[in-house]
Scaffold this active site. Structure first.
Site, PDB file in Angstrom:
ATOM      1  N   SER A   1       2.997  -2.561  10.633  1.00 34.21           N
ATOM      2  CA  SER A   1       4.363  -2.132  10.755  1.00 34.21           C
ATOM      3  C   SER A   1       4.938  -3.752   9.795  1.00 34.21           C
ATOM      4  O   SER A   1       5.939  -4.195  11.151  1.00 34.21           O
ATOM      5  CB  SER A   1       4.998  -2.154  12.250  1.00 34.21           C
ATOM      6  OG  SER A   1       4.273  -0.951  12.696  1.00 34.21           O
TER       7      SER A   1
ATOM      8  N   ASN B   1       0.491  -1.102  -0.207  1.00 33.87           N
ATOM      9  CA  ASN B   1      -0.191   0.219   0.014  1.00 33.87           C
ATOM     10  C   ASN B   1       0.864   1.603  -0.040  1.00 33.87           C
ATOM     11  O   ASN B   1       1.752   1.193   1.537  1.00 33.87           O
ATOM     12  CB  ASN B   1      -0.530  -0.103   0.970  1.00 33.87           C
ATOM     13  CG  ASN B   1      -1.472   1.138   1.463  1.00 33.87           C
ATOM     14  OD1 ASN B   1      -1.831   1.987   0.690  1.00 33.87           O
ATOM     15  ND2 ASN B   1      -2.791   1.189   2.765  1.00 33.87           N
TER      16      ASN B   1
ATOM     17  N   LYS C   1      -0.128   4.460  -0.128  1.00 32.75           N
ATOM     18  CA  LYS C   1      -0.481   5.346   0.635  1.00 32.75           C
ATOM     19  C   LYS C   1       0.042   7.038  -0.020  1.00 32.75           C
ATOM     20  O   LYS C   1      -0.345   6.721  -1.689  1.00 32.75           O
ATOM     21  CB  LYS C   1       0.246   5.879   2.137  1.00 32.75           C
ATOM     22  CG  LYS C   1      -0.049   3.978   3.065  1.00 32.75           C
ATOM     23  CD  LYS C   1       0.516   4.401   4.082  1.00 32.75           C
ATOM     24  CE  LYS C   1      -0.628   3.164   4.611  1.00 32.75           C
ATOM     25  NZ  LYS C   1      -0.507   2.834   6.574  1.00 32.75           N
TER      26      LYS C   1
HETATM   27  P1  13P Z   1       2.739  -0.013   8.153  1.00 28.31           P
HETATM   28  O1  13P Z   1       3.798  -0.929   7.309  1.00 28.31           O
HETATM   29  O2  13P Z   1       3.208   1.364   7.291  1.00 28.31           O
HETATM   30  O3  13P Z   1       2.848   0.384   9.166  1.00 28.31           O
HETATM   31  O4  13P Z   1       1.403   0.391   6.760  1.00 28.31           O
HETATM   32  C1  13P Z   1       0.759  -0.584   7.055  1.00 28.31           C
HETATM   33  C2  13P Z   1      -0.029  -0.170   6.408  1.00 28.31           C
HETATM   34  O5  13P Z   1      -1.241  -0.033   6.534  1.00 28.31           O
HETATM   35  C3  13P Z   1      -0.955  -1.117   5.261  1.00 28.31           C
HETATM   36  O6  13P Z   1      -2.178  -1.023   4.591  1.00 28.31           O
END
Ligand code: 13P
Length: 235
Positions: free
Chosen positions: A195, A6, A8
């Protein structure tokens, strides 16, 4: 096994193209059978031509074909790029953007009606986890209310809110117990997210009922994402 990235709000159109090409080449060269998913930003969408085990999907959409919804992206715009996989209910959309339960269910229903894959995300905030597993289960099962758990292209991602982007991974025991309890209700693939890193992905993928991972931060470097695909391939 499903390994999903992801993005983001990260990567540009150019760096997304480079990332997808890098991963595609890695998958082809390693004859990997791992199911790979990549969710870039909407501005980086393209008609990517990849190995059949790789799908580029979207992090979000508005549940309409098209219409007057300023700033939103409807399904017509996804179809242009052959998008067949979406994230719904991610914690950042629930808690940061304040997306309502009603809208999340509408998105699920719309994507289901379109017959595409849905990674539906659930997860509890810290104070809920601190109240114990029964409270966690009550909370996350409620997030599944109104969701058709028999939908054939459904994948559930369990992502504890307090573990997302914080560097705090849930303990293997917590993940194991939560997935075990979820498995009583959910017969579809179960992913863990929060994480996940190159260093802990092997342990997490070896947990009972864990069918893969949804990774944010640690997946944004193509080399690291490929290391995780490689680890999954060996399991
Ligand atoms: P992180 O791996 O940065 O913690 O994010 C997890 C997440 O939200 C995947 O959708």
């Amino acid at each position: 096994m499903i390994i999903a990235s992801n993005f983001k709000t990260n990567h540009t159109r150019k760096s997304t193209q480079e990332f997808v090409s890098f991963v595609d080449e890695f998958v082809k060269n390693s004859s990997s059978s791992v199911e790979v998913r990549i969710y870039p930003t909407a501005t980086a969408l393209n008609s990517f031509e990849c190995d059949k085990s790789i799908q580029v999907g979207v992090q979000n959409f508005y549940p309409v074909q098209n219409g007057s919804f300023t700033g939103e992206i409807g399904f017509e715009q996804l179809e242009e790029f052959g998008i067949k996989s979406v994230l719904v209910g991610h914690s950042e959309r629930r808690h940061v953007v304040k997306e309502s339960r009603e809208l999340i269910v509408q998105k699920f229903d719309f994507a289901k009606q379109k017959g595409i894959e849905i990674i539906f995300c659930i997860g509890e905030p810290k104070e809920v986890r601190e109240s114990g597993l029964d409270t966690v289960m009550e909370y996350v099962l409620k997030q599944l209310d109104g969701i058709d758990l028999d939908y054939d292209k459904l994948i559930i991602a369990y992502e504890p809110v307090w573990a997302i982007g914080t560097g705090l991974t849930a303990s293997n025991e917590d993940i194991k117990e939560t997935l075990k309890r979820l498995r009583e209700t959910v017969k579809k693939p179960l992913l863990y997210g929060g994480s996940v890193k190159v260093d802990n992905v092997e342990d997490i993928l070896n947990i009972d009922n864990c069918d893969g991972v949804l990774v944010g931060t640690a997946s944004w470097k193509a080399e690291d994402f490929c290391k995780m695909i490689s680890t999954a391939q060996k399991i």
